[in-house]
Design a protein around this motif. Structure first.
Motif, short mmCIF file in Angstrom:
data_model
loop_
_atom_site.label_atom_id
_atom_site.label_comp_id
_atom_site.label_asym_id
_atom_site.label_seq_id
_atom_site.Cartn_x
_atom_site.Cartn_y
_atom_site.Cartn_z
N LEU A 128 0.85 -1.22 0.00
CA LEU A 128 0.00 0.00 0.00
C LEU A 128 0.87 1.25 0.00
O LEU A 128 0.55 2.26 -0.65
CB LEU A 128 -0.93 -0.03 1.22
CG LEU A 128 -1.98 -1.17 1.18
CD1 LEU A 128 -2.84 -1.15 2.44
CD2 LEU A 128 -2.86 -1.04 -0.05
N ALA A 129 2.03 1.20 0.68
CA ALA A 129 2.91 2.38 0.69
C ALA A 129 3.39 2.66 -0.73
O ALA A 129 3.39 3.81 -1.21
CB ALA A 129 4.10 2.12 1.61
N TRP A 130 3.74 1.59 -1.45
CA TRP A 130 4.19 1.80 -2.83
C TRP A 130 3.03 2.40 -3.64
O TRP A 130 3.22 3.32 -4.46
CB TRP A 130 4.61 0.45 -3.44
CG TRP A 130 5.15 0.62 -4.82
CD1 TRP A 130 6.30 1.25 -5.17
CD2 TRP A 130 4.52 0.21 -6.03
NE1 TRP A 130 6.44 1.26 -6.53
CE2 TRP A 130 5.37 0.63 -7.08
CE3 TRP A 130 3.33 -0.46 -6.32
CZ2 TRP A 130 5.06 0.40 -8.41
CZ3 TRP A 130 3.02 -0.69 -7.65
CH2 TRP A 130 3.89 -0.27 -8.68
N GLY A 131 1.80 1.97 -3.34
CA GLY A 131 0.64 2.54 -4.05
C GLY A 131 0.52 4.02 -3.75
O GLY A 131 0.34 4.86 -4.65
N VAL A 132 0.66 4.38 -2.45
CA VAL A 132 0.56 5.81 -2.09
C VAL A 132 1.63 6.59 -2.82
O VAL A 132 1.37 7.65 -3.43
CB VAL A 132 0.70 5.96 -0.55
CG1 VAL A 132 0.88 7.43 -0.19
CG2 VAL A 132 -0.51 5.38 0.17
N ALA A 133 2.85 6.03 -2.84
CA ALA A 133 3.95 6.74 -3.54
C ALA A 133 3.58 6.91 -5.01
O ALA A 133 3.74 7.99 -5.59
CB ALA A 133 5.24 5.90 -3.40
#
Lengths: 401, 267, 504, 384
Positions: free
Chosen positions: A113-118
């Motif tokens: 999910l962090a990669w998605g936010v990035a």
């Protein structure tokens, strides 16, 4: 793409009115017959069935909106949307039920999910190496790990957070699986969608749970409710109000976003013609990411309410399949590509399923239509696709020679 | 008995009137060209004849048999084959396959005999193969020998044009509808195509209806010319008298500013 | 080599390979374990189903997702006809089973008795009855294939795929309703189907060979070319006289017939017919096999099926329970490999910056997890075991996503194995003599010197503007006619640019 | 004929330990994951504890070869194929009839003994002489429940919820309805499929029948959705269940809807009589030592333990690992002192004579079903 050239002007018979008025009349006649002539049921029962249909219809509408938006933009039938609905439900379960993820799975989920936010920030900041994008990503990673592994929240926060997480997951799915196939023929896109749906099903089995889980947040919305009307008692719960209202709120929010904001206008433009929209300076990737974000958020809301409505969640591999396909049928019936169409289709399918079984109850040796409950959606889907692929509201998407 | 007779054909898409009571005939063995500015309804006419669109009113008859309401493959059975303006070949299949597929509709052998490769099927297959070779030979050695088995996407633009023409001929049709056969060709190739079309008519015995923009090709080859503008026929006749017709000039070059129509304009 | 001699040679070679495969099977059945035997039988059964699905998906270009529905019909009809008598009594005696005496009497044995073939109802001749049941199952599935084929005439692309999926699900869901349960024994289905056919390598590989024979004969016949024409460009195919309706319905019917046969064998393999044997995951596995192997080639499809069956049968180490350190080590090394792959990819493509932050972050996470797994073995976070249930299907799903992203046409794409290819008889490669003649044809001027054997140069009068009635210039066929005028003697003209070979 | 030859050939060639005096391995084919995971693991614990108590047969260490059939028929068939390859002396499990029937076919052909710990569908043991069971059969369980509903609850009209795609649930519902109607009652049977969550249609059908008692022959996965929805739709009748709902998933999943829920199941210590009760108690004590925090110590655990004991006893009685010797030792086992009562296979077709069946009742005070208790009412032997 539906390849039927429906030539306008030939339709002298007003099918719209015939079905619009005829079917309700038939239903009322059948109800009158059942209640007064055969005395099998009472009016209260049908009001109860009406309420149930409204609840089920709203759930289908929430999921159908996701299908319609994605199909409108990139002409993809997002087979994995049913599984996104399942993931949304289970993430909200883990958030409010005080059974947090084990540390490794919390790390895995937050990394994705962090990669998605990035990636989302990158859409607005231009490049992945932009300082704010990296900072945003790391902050999201830390916050998500903490949230998923220890936190327990009340159901409202769980609903909102699960909508957020599932929205980001939707964007990640588009970025990983669908983006390399932007120019590819639509059949390979559909095959990838099927693969993604299997991937999510089985990952759900590993990450979430393998058997049916009770879904009972501490809320008094699920308290039983009985009221007497027309001589009978209607058994329902307070969800009768919560689900339709919450659905109405979300749908109006979405419609306002699509009609009032610049990004919404860009979405409608890309739906009409993606290439031209790109030439007009619209960042189509940002639009597609937003579409997946919003569609997945609605699906997560649908998942949460589905759990509330039935009190338990099926095991991950099975839960998303049937509701997903029925919601797609609703989207097509309403008119694929049009938001009001999805809502109308969803409500219609909810009524069809509940009322068909209520109108033809078990009498004597006639076993009733309970067994065929799931096949109605498929049958209606095939009939609509053959007779009127543009659906009730949708416009004609035929292909020119 | 004319080969193709079109009687007051009408077709409209919503508001746009693509063809308005268009009538013309094509005699057997004749080469008729259809010319007109862009958007005059030439390709719509082709789509109407070949059954892709169904006309609102009017009649299309091939040797007396009405084609209205027929599906495109039935029109081919009736005896009309077409080429496409933007080259719709079976790109991943070989040149030989491209010319064998059009003969499939004449195959009388049932599918299970094809699977068992019965002698009657082998005979039909051999016949189809010979017809294909004969049609390809029409274009000389370019498409023969090794190029037969190469996929079409390897061929040059001119060779693809020739393959499409050979494919149209291979359907066994009596009449050919050529949609801008020389589009995108240099003068030498245009001249070559002109020869080929004339040979198709002389040796192949085909009746040809041609849509073309290059006036020198139209002039050199067509027996009669039909001029369309906004879906209406504004002139018909031999190339020489059509070219100087007042309405044709207007359609192509627009009205003169001071409307001095008396002066003779040398095209 | 004359055409008939090459055909004879090909037949002999194929029979030779067939014999070798038969010998190998004999060896394997002798001392291979039950598992290897099951795997080979499964490979053959799923091969039949995948080949028949590829007739619709690969050759005709229509994505059909209802294949598991046809297999269900084939399976249930075969088991209804072949289930032994004692099982039928048990079903009849079962409390409240919906099967009526009539439906229970529907068996090939009774049919043979009725028709007077008592000799064929003995236990030894069970294989005759099984064959008849299999064929009847195939035909009933074929009829349903015709029904599903009809919408394919009006719809295209993803809408049609969804309609076929709808049909598949309707068949599965309605099989257990009271409408059909007299025939399918409701959701319970039939136990005790004789499994010495589904499990025997001989039966399954023989039928696989038959399916391969029929499918290749169709693909390389005029009917197969018409189907491929529909795949390439439906509008052009119809404009060239191909009857779309008849061809599509034919493809669906044949595909459904073999799906029914595969369903019958699948039921015999599992020795029971139940609804949850025919879920959508079957069609998904065949889709993976076709997409991985190559939609355009049957050799590719068989390779794809081999991959899928291997993962399905020998993938259970993936689903065992391992300690958490093992899992962490595996995940860590996978992330590290991904990071290294990303770095290498950027290095070879010379993209700036080579050490993209994503690659660095992935590398760190991977390294961190790996070290944590190795050194943190006894820390409390890492005790306990974990089982990744369903890991085989995840592997297949990931494989399909990667294949679709990077090589959508599959490993073999359209390349078909053939003896001509094996013996290097490439017909579409020009010999240098032909290449010279072709070069001469396009540029007579430039190649005047190099064209040694140019007995067929370009016509002189081709581009002469002032020749209104130009002499018929091109000769007929490849054999030059002696009395045709020789062209190309000394007329001067501008060399034209006919750039022959522009590759795709 | 070919099959028998092949099986022998495979057994010998594969270093088949069937004859040689190598370690005695017993296959364990259980539902350790998927829908019946809780019952499967409870049975596995029972087998392991029994092995702790008696770990050797014929002087060698007994090895357990455990295979998880993931609650799928093909998983069960794969496990059976693996056991045939390994040449085990016998197979314990599976627990549910669907998986048991799936595994019984290949094992019967390969001549391997199988004892299904808790399959109660009569069809299981009819597949062949090598197939045994440790539990009573559904016809007995259905009759007892029907008689209890008709006599003790004086019910005239019963609604039966049946999971139509499961042998056990389908058969049991049939036996209950048959017995209840023979006692003068009236029943309607409503079908649902596995993994159903939305029971609104079935409840609508049940509404028109105003029943006095509801009989549920399904599993806890669906029961946890059905019971709350029944209570919400105003059905407050007494609900009767079967041994499939003897699983912690029911009260925890269904919450207060399961308060007062009566179910039939395997008799524990408190319903057995005489020294069988004593044996059950000290087995329970020994069990607590090995698995102190086991959530599910119930009849399934006892059935698992007894299956292991009976298999080892048969091997010892036969005196050799030869399958046929072990088979007839098992076939005329008489009055073996098991922890779930005396076990006798002599003269039966694989179903032990005289098993006791117990009636339990759930009481679920809290709404979320966290502190539920299961009290046993009384027991009935198959003899009565």
């Amino acid at each position: 793409m539906a390849a039927i050239t429906t030539t306008a002007g030939r339709r002298a018979i007003p099918w719209g009115w015939i079905f619009g008025l005829g079917i309700p009349a038939l239903v009322l006649a059948r109800i009158y017959y059942l209640v007064n002539v055969v005395e099998v049921r009472d009016y209260a029962f049908f009001i109860g069935a009406m309420v149930q249909s409204l609840q089920l219809g709203s759930l289908y509408a929430l999921i159908a909106l996701g299908y319609t938006m994605v199909y409108g933009i990139i002409r993809l039938i997002n087979f994995a949307h049913g599984e996104v609905f399942m993931v949304g439900a289970f993430i909200s379960y883990f958030l409010f039920s005080g059974a947090p993820f084990a540390l490794p799975w919390a790390l895995l989920w937050s990394a994705v999910l962090a990669w998605g936010v990035a990636f989302i920030l990158n859409l607005w900041r231009g490049s992945m190496t932009h300082p704010t994008v990296i900072a945003g990503g790391l902050v999201a990673f830390a916050a998500l790990t903490f949230l998923l592994s220890t936190f327990q929240v009340n159901w409202v926060a769980a609903l909102l957070l699960s909508m957020l997480f599932t929205g980001v997951l939707g964007v990640v799915i588009d970025r990983v699986a669908y983006r390399p196939l932007r120019g590819a023929p639509r059949i390979s896109l559909l095959i990838t969608a099927i693969a993604v749906s299997f991937l999510l099903q089985n990952t759900g089995l590993i990450v979430f749970t393998r058997n049916q889980t009770p879904f009972r947040p501490e809320t008094d919305w699920t308290a039983f409710l009985q009221f007497d009307v027309l001589g009978g008692t209607v058994y329902t719960s307070r969800l009768m109000f919560l689900i339709p209202i919450l659905t109405a709120v979300l749908v109006t929010a979405l419609t306002l976003f699509v009609t009032r904001t610049r990004l919404g206008k860009a979405m409608r433009a890309s739906a009409q013609d993606a290439e031209t929209a790109q030439m007009m300076g619209i960042n189509v990737n940002r639009v597609i990411a937003t579409t997946f974000l919003l569609g997945s958020m609605l699906a997560a809301a649908g998942g949460f309410l589905w759990g509330l409505n039935f009190g338990s969640l099926n095991q991950p591999a099975v839960m998303g399949i049937l509701p997903g396909i029925k919601a797609f049928a609703a989207a097509v019936i309403g008119g694929i590509g049009s938001l009001p169409g999805a809502v109308i289709g969803g409500l219609l399918l909810g009524f069809l399923e509940n009322f068909m079984t209520a109108l033809f109850p078990r009498q004597g040796d006639f076993p009733g239509l309970t067994e065929f409950k799931d096949t109605f959606a498929f049958a209606l889907l095939i009939v609509v696709l053959l007779v009127r692929p543009s659906g009730i509201v949708g416009e004609d998407l035929s292909e020119k020679v | 008995m004319s080969m193709l007779s079109v009687r007051n054909l009408n077709k409209s898409f919503g508001g746009l009137q693509a063809t308005t009571n268009l009538s013309f005939d094509v005699e057997p063995g004749e080469i008729v060209s259809v010319i007109g500015p862009n958007g005059a309804g030439k390709t719509t006419l082709f789509n109407l004849i070949t059954g892709v669109y169904t006309p609102d009113s009017g009649s299309i008859e091939l040797e007396g048999r009405s084609l209205v309401g027929m599906r495109p493959n039935q029109v081919v059975d009736a005896g009309i084959a077409r080429t496409f303006q933007n080259l719709r070949l079976f790109t991943n299949l070989s040149v030989l396959d491209n010319v064998l597929i059009p003969q499939h509709h004449q195959l009388k052998v049932p599918w299970w005999q094809a699977v068992l490769r019965t002698p009657s099927y082998r005979k039909a297959e051999a016949h189809m193969h010979d017809v294909a070779m004969e049609k390809l030979a029409f274009f000389g050695p370019r498409l023969m020998s090794f190029r037969l088995h190469q996929p079409v996407y390897v061929l040059s633009y001119a060779n693809r044009r020739r393959t499409e023409m050979a494919r149209a001929m291979a359907t066994g049709a009596k009449m050919l509808l050529l949609d801008e056969p020389s589009a995108g060709m240099n003068p030498k190739e245009t001249a070559e195509i002109t020869q080929i079309i004339r040979r198709m008519r002389d040796e192949g015995g085909y009746t040809i209806l041609l849509v073309e923009h290059k006036m020198n090709l139209v002039g050199e080859i067509s027996d009669r010319v039909v001029v369309l503008d906004y879906g209406q026929k504004i002139a018909e006749g031999s190339y020489k008298d059509v070219v100087n017709d007042e309405k044709v000039l207007e359609a192509y070059l627009g009205k003169r500013a001071d409307d001095d129509a008396s002066e003779e304009v040398e095209l | 080599m004359s055409d008939s001699r090459t055909r004879l040679r090909n037949v002999m070679l194929t029979l030779g390979v067939g014999a070798i495969v038969a010998v190998l099977l004999a060896l394997v059945e002798g001392n291979g374990g039950a598992k290897l035997n099951d795997t080979l039988a499964l490979f053959a059964i799923w091969g039949i189903a995948a080949l028949s699905l590829n007739l619709v998906n690969g050759t005709t270009g229509i994505l059909s997702l209802g294949h598991h529905g046809f297999m269900l019909i084939g399976g249930y009809v075969t088991s209804l006809l072949i289930v032994p008598a004692d099982v039928r009594e048990r079903i009849a005696s079962q409390a409240r089973s919906d099967m009526t005496p009539f439906t229970l009497s529907l068996s090939v044995e009774n049919a043979f008795n009725a028709v007077g073939l008592q000799a064929l109802t003995t236990p030894e001749t069970l294989w005759v009855r099984f064959l008849v049941a299999l064929l009847v199952g195939g035909f009933v599935a074929m009829i349903f294939g015709l029904i599903v084929g009809i919408p394919s005439l009006r719809l295209k692309g993803d809408y049609l795929a969804i309609v076929t999926f709808g049909f598949g699900e309707i068949i599965r869901l309605s099989a257990s309703t009271s409408l059909f349960s007299p025939f399918t024994n409701g959701a319970l289905g039939f136990a005790g189907v004789p499994n010495d056919f589904g499990k025997s390598i001989w039966w399954t590989f023989a039928i696989l060979g038959l399916t391969l024979f029929v499918m290749t004969k169709i693909k390389f016949s005029s009917f197969g070319r018409a189907l491929q024409g529909i795949r390439e460009d439906e509008i052009a195919a119809e404009a060239m006289g191909v009857n779309l309706a008849r061809s599509k319905v034919l493809a669906f019917a044949i595909s459904a017939f073999f799906a029914g046969i595969a369903g019958g064998l699948w039921v015999s393999y599992l020795s029971a017919a139940r609804l949850d044997f025919f879920l959508f995951f079957l069609t998904f596995f065949f889709l993976v096999a076709i997409s991985v192997g190559g939609t355009g080639s049957y050799t590719g499809v068989l390779m794809g099926v081999a991959v899928v069956v291997f993962v399905q049968q020998y993938g259970d180490p993936l689903e065992k329970t391992y300690g958490l350190p093992v899992w962490f080590g595996v995940i860590g090394s996978l992330i590290l490999i991904a990071a290294a792959g990303g770095w290498l990819y950027r290095k070879t493509r010379r993209m700036r910056p080579v050490l993209h932050p994503l690659v660095v972050v992935l590398g760190l996470i991977g390294l961190g997890t790996l070290l944590f797994a190795i050194f943190g073995q006894n820390s409390p976070a890492l005790d306990g075991t974990f089982q990744a249930f369903g890991m085989r299907r995840i592997l297949l799903a990931v494989l399909l996503i990667v294949i679709m992203a990077f090589r959508p046409e599959g490993i073999m794409s359209r390349a078909e194995f053939s003896w001509a290819w094996a013996l290097r008889e490439r017909k579409d490669q020009p010999s240098d003599e032909e290449r010279a003649q072709d070069a001469w044809l396009s540029n007579p001027d430039l190649n005047r010197g190099s064209a040694t054997s140019s007995e067929d140069p370009l016509p002189a009068s081709l581009t002469a503007e002032d020749a209104p009635n130009a002499v018929p210039f091109l000769e007929r066929g490849t054999k030059p006619d002696p009395d045709e005028p020789r062209y190309g003697e000394g007329r001067d003209w501008q060399p034209e640019q006919d750039d022959e070979e522009e590759g795709r | 004929m070919a099959k028998k030859l092949f099986a022998l050939l495979a057994a010998v060639l594969l270093g088949g330990t069937a004859f040689a005096q190598g370690p005695v391995t017993i296959g364990v084919n259980l539902e350790l994951s998927g829908r019946f995971a809780t019952i499967g693991n409870a049975t596995l614990q029972g087998i392991e504890v029994a092995r702790e108590q008696m770990s050797d047969a014929l002087g060698q260490e007994v090895e357990l070869s455990i295979c998880d059939n993931q609650t799928t028929p093909e998983g069960s068939i794969n496990c059976a194929a693996r056991f045939v390859d390994e040449g085990v002396i016998g197979v314990l499990g599976p627990i549910s009839s669907t998986m048991a029937i799936a595994a019984a076919n290949p094992l019967e052909e390969a001549g391997v003994i199988m004892i299904s710990t808790s399959s109660t569908n009569p069809a299981t043991t009819q597949i062949g002489e090598h197939i045994f069971r440790m539990a009573y059969t559904d016809d007995f369980q259905g009759k007892v429940a029907a008689r209890y509903a008709a006599d003790d609850l004086e019910a005239e009209r019963a609604v039966v919820f049946r999971q139509q795609d499961d042998d056990y649930s389908f058969g049991l519902a049939g036996f209950f309805a048959e017995e209840f109607e023979s006692l003068g009652g009236e029943t309607i049977t409503l079908d649902f499929v596995s993994n159903t969550v939305d029971f609104s249609a079935q409840i609508n059908d049940a509404r028109g029948f105003d029943a006095d008692v509801i009989y549920y022959s399904g599993f806890c996965a669906e029961g946890a959705s059905l019971m709350p929805q029944l209570r919400q739709q105003g059905f407050n009748q007494q609900i009767l269940g079967a041994d499939a709902s003897d699983d912690s998933q029911c009260p925890v999943g269904g919450g207060e809807a399961f308060d007062g829920y009566i179910l039939t199941g395997f008799g524990g210590a408190d319903v057995l009589s005489g020294d069988a009760a004593a044996r059950a108690e000290d087995f329970a004590a020994f069990f607590d030592v090995v698995y102190p925090d086991a959530a599910d110590f119930n009849g399934f655990t006892l059935a698992g333990a007894d299956s292991y004991n009976v298999m080892v006893q048969a091997v010892n009685n036969a005196g050799s690992a030869d399958p046929d010797a072990v088979l007839d030792a098992l076939q005329n086992l008489e009055g073996y002192p098991g922890v779930s009562g005396d076990i006798t296979y002599a003269g039966t077709d694989g179903t032990p004579a005289d098993r006791t069946i117990a009636f339990f009742q759930y009481s679920v005070p809290g709404a979320d079903g966290s502190e539920w208790t299961k009290s046993s009412l009384f027991g009935i032997g198959t003899g009565q």
